[in-house]
Design an enzyme around this catalytic site. Structure first.
Site, PDB file in Angstrom:
ATOM      1  CE  LYS A   1     -31.740 -49.961  -2.799  1.00 45.21           C
ATOM      2  NZ  LYS A   1     -30.474 -50.136  -3.584  1.00 45.21           N
TER       3      LYS A   1
ATOM      4  CG  ASP B   1     -29.179 -46.160  -3.464  1.00 45.77           C
ATOM      5  OD1 ASP B   1     -28.565 -45.123  -3.144  1.00 45.77           O
ATOM      6  OD2 ASP B   1     -29.023 -47.258  -2.884  1.00 45.77           O
TER       7      ASP B   1
ATOM      8  CE  LYS C   1     -25.343 -46.487  -1.609  1.00 40.55           C
ATOM      9  NZ  LYS C   1     -26.328 -47.280  -2.363  1.00 40.55           N
TER      10      LYS C   1
ATOM     11  CG  ASP D   1     -16.983 -37.509 -10.716  1.00 36.87           C
ATOM     12  OD1 ASP D   1     -16.024 -36.705 -10.816  1.00 36.87           O
ATOM     13  OD2 ASP D   1     -17.100 -38.538 -11.400  1.00 36.87           O
TER      14      ASP D   1
ATOM     15  CB  THR E   1     -25.971 -49.833   6.388  1.00 36.74           C
ATOM     16  OG1 THR E   1     -26.268 -50.402   5.103  1.00 36.74           O
ATOM     17  CG2 THR E   1     -26.845 -48.622   6.613  1.00 36.74           C
TER      18      THR E   1
ATOM     19  NE  ARG F   1     -29.657 -59.737   1.135  1.00 38.43           N
ATOM     20  CZ  ARG F   1     -28.538 -59.045   0.949  1.00 38.43           C
ATOM     21  NH1 ARG F   1     -27.913 -59.112  -0.197  1.00 38.43           N
ATOM     22  NH2 ARG F   1     -28.048 -58.280   1.898  1.00 38.43           N
TER      23      ARG F   1
END
Length: 242
Positions: free
Chosen positions: A33, A60, A62, A65, A124, A216
């Protein structure tokens, strides 16, 4: 699709050099990603580097607009041969439709398959309380997420990004052909950090997720390769039982 191919690992680093070092440290990972920090730092160079190594790419960024701008961004992303691209469902119907058409056009210009567009339903990091009190959205969190996913599906998008806690209901209502990508996935042996709505990788897979975004617990582990393999072993057990 193997279990390892269902795990997307974020390149949450600040430079192309660090990203490539991580990719080379984890040759078992096939799907990476690329998010805002890395893309702003390195630009499309990182996409070229990943493609050269035959890696799949989840871009990613996002996008959020006006329709014309979102469409232009999706067209450009498609030309780079990325596999998945995110945009907010809150862009609205017109922008979602324009984005899908633009992605297909951009891919056609270079003779490649178009990326699958994914709608962001709700980050999230946001809780039910945040939705109600900070954003003043009157819907309950599961109802809001479902509404955003259905909006995306009705306007031609391939899937949605959602918390694994909402995956089961979205799978049931949106069907098996609608892709569900779940961040907020944490093994029991890893800390949740800034994700609020988290479950284990095995639980997310059981709930109906197609892909799991796990960062992580792998990249910050003392032994990233061992952590990735441990997660894959846990997921393999779920698949075998299924």
């Amino acid at each position: 699709m193997s279990v390892a191919e269902r795990v997307i690992v974020p390149l949450d680093v600040s430079s192309e050099r660090e990203a490539i070092a991580l990719v080379e440290q984890l040759p078992q990972v096939t799907f990476w990603k690329v998010g805002l920090e890395l893309f702003v730092s390195s630009g499309p160079n990182i996409l070229t580097a990943l493609k050269a190594r035959q890696k799949r790419i989840f871009l990613d960024l996002k996008f959020h607009d006006i329709p014309n701008t979102v469409a232009g961004a999706c067209r450009a992303a498609a030309r780079h041969g990325v596999d998945l691209v995110t945009l907010h469902a809150t862009n609205g119907k017109e922008a979602l439709q324009a984005a899908q058409m633009a992605a297909e056009a951009g891919a056609a210009e270079t003779g490649i398959d178009p990326p699958k567009l994914l709608a962001i339903t709700l980050l999230t990091s946001l809780s039910a309380r945040s939705l109600a009190f900070d954003l003043k959205v009157p819907l309950e969190l599961p109802e809001y997420v479902l509404h955003m996913a259905l909006l995306a599906q009705e306007n031609g998008l391939a899937g949605a990004v959602c918390s694994p806690q909402e995956a089961a209901s979205l799978r049931q209502i949106c069907g098996n052909d609608f892709l569900l990508i779940c961040p907020g996935v944490r093994p029991t042996w890893a800390e949740a950090k800034d994700q609020r709505r988290t479950v284990t990788p095995a639980a997310a897979l059981k709930a109906g997720a197609d892909y799991l975004v796990i960062g992580r617990p792998i990249t910050a582990a003392a032994d990233p390769v061992a952590a990735f393999e441990r997660i894959c072993e846990e997921l393999a057990t779920v698949v075998e039982k299924g």
